[in-house]
Each structure stands twice: as C-alpha cells, then as structure tokens.
Design an enzyme around this catalytic site. Sequence first.
Site: not given
Ligand code: FUB
Length: 327
Positions: A19, A226
């Site tokens: 991320d 997301e």
């Molecule tokens: O790293 C945890 C979660 O996985 C992140 O918040 C999302 O964007 C995905 O990458």
Amino acid sequence: MKKIVKPNEPLVEHIYTADPSAHVFEGKLYIYPSHDIDHDGPTNDNGDQYAMEDYHILSIDNFNSPCVDNGEALHLRDVPWASKQMWAPDAAFKNNKYYLFFPARDKDDIFRIGVATSSNPAGPFQAEENYIPGSFSIDPAVLVDDDNRAYVYFGGLWGGQLEKWQTGTFIPDAEGPAPSEPALGPMAAELTEDMLSFKDKPQEISIVDEDGKPILAGDEERRYFEGPWVHKYNGKYYLSYSTGTTHSIVYGISENPLGPYVFKGKILSPVIGWTTHHSIVSFEDKWYLFYHDCSLSDGVDHKRCVKYTELKYNEDGTIQTIDPYSK
Ligand code: FUB
C-alpha cells in the site's frame, strides 16, 4: 553495501511492505507503506490476514541510491483509540508539519481514520487522542491542492466496511448495491486548516462513463473497490483506485477535486496476489507508479512488497497501461 533500487523489484526485502503512498518531501522520495506481518491467523474476505501493527517509512534520495527503512514511525500501542489492523496510510505536509493519516479498527471493531503528526517526514509520529470525528472505513489518501486546500479521499468495500455506511450510520450486515445499481464511490472530505478534522460531512465521489452514466456495481472491471489516490496533471484531477475482485488499478479524470470523475481506463494490470494498491508521484521531471505485489513471499496475499515503475502519459493526457511483468 546496500543495493540500489531498480524498477519492478522490491524496494526492501527485510520486511514485508504494501500500500505505498509516495511523496516528495525535502527533495527526497518518501514512501508511506503498510508493514505486513507474517502470522498463521485466519485469511478471509474480512481481511483478518492483514494484521499490521506499525508503520515504517521508507525513503530514497534518488533512483541511484538505496532505499532506507527509517524504523518504526508509529505503533498501535501508541494510538489510544485503535485496537488492531493499521492498514494503508498516507502523509501530507502543511502548516510546517507532516501529517500521517491511517486507518485502524477502533475498540468496537469499526474502521476509523486517525491522524498523527511529526516535524520530520520519516517520523516518529505522535497520534491524536481520538480518530477524526465522523471518519470511517479505510485507505485515506490526501491531496493538498495548489490553493493549499486539503482533501482526504477514503473508503474500501468488504473488510474496509464502506458498504456498511450507506445510511450514514454503521449497519453491520449491510451489503453493497445490486449489480444493476450505481456502484459505491470513494468518500471525500475537505480537511480543516489544522488537518485534524473534516470541514464538512464526507461526500461520495461519483465515477461516470464517457456518457455521464454512473459506473454500475456489477461492472467489476471499472467499479470502485478500494485504494483511492488523487493526483494532478496539467491542471486536471486524476482519481485512480483498485477494482478489487478484478485486481486492476484504473482511473478517471475530473476538472474538480470532488468530481464527478469520467472513467478513462487501466493503469496497472493485475499483480501477483489478491490486493493491488498504488500511488502516483512526480519526481525529477518524470512520473512514477508505486505499487505492491506478493512476489517476495511467492504469492502469500498478506506478505507483500512495494515496487516502483515509470508511468507515462499519452499526448491527450490519458495514462499508458503498465504490465509490470512484461519483458
Ligand atoms: O493492506 C490492507 C488492505 O489491503 C488495504 O487497506 C487495501 O487497500 C489492500 O491493499
């Protein structure tokens, strides 16, 4: 001798990272990643496998130098309101201070977004006593615009709980819209001058097709899942994000920071592992995509590694699709 970072190779290998939110601060590249941990706990759609407990900030002087791990910048134990899962963070500079924005579950197991501050881009960061009032879900990304107004974009489906907030309150068993209904967009709010609160209630960002019709929830190649990121190129705002189930990073363009964004196409094709998450930054006259995959762990979804590659625009301002594994 530490090794010089190369495109499409892990920035660091001594810890798992994911991320990446990249920024240029004080003439250097700073990368704010999640710090994945190795564990044997459950793996599920709720994201329990992402059990992160702290943040380490990485920095690179330039692309001819090694990547430095600046050590622990903030730990869960020092965040009074949080109980677990320090997921994807971002950072911003304003008021002569550095702000780290990060999601974590509160003591009721609900994802919230917190802020921590430092005088140094690499930390250590000091967390505020409580999360941002009215905040929810995950993946904050902050844009400080040219007029110095700051916006935070956030939200993620399923483990990130975005679909549970459709009424404005947390409904634990709420599901997302039906496939024929408009998809949920990321949320956004302008931040107050001190960067510690939302100026107004967060609003949903609309993502539409070239005819102005909303992208539908069943359109999994294009709908928002997301990992929002907003950057500016030639005066236009670019919102890029993960499509989740179809594992791509895609984007739309708008004249305004709060949209609507017109869907344009794909930036990054699927990487090794379930999640995909990125940031886009300009450094020394070129543009770069920071992203992660699970190559360092041979494909274990919660043991990821951050990488970078150059990103190129076409003359009309669209972005060329990147296949990180093409030879
Ligand atoms: O790293 C945890 C979660 O996985 C992140 O918040 C999302 O964007 C995905 O990458």
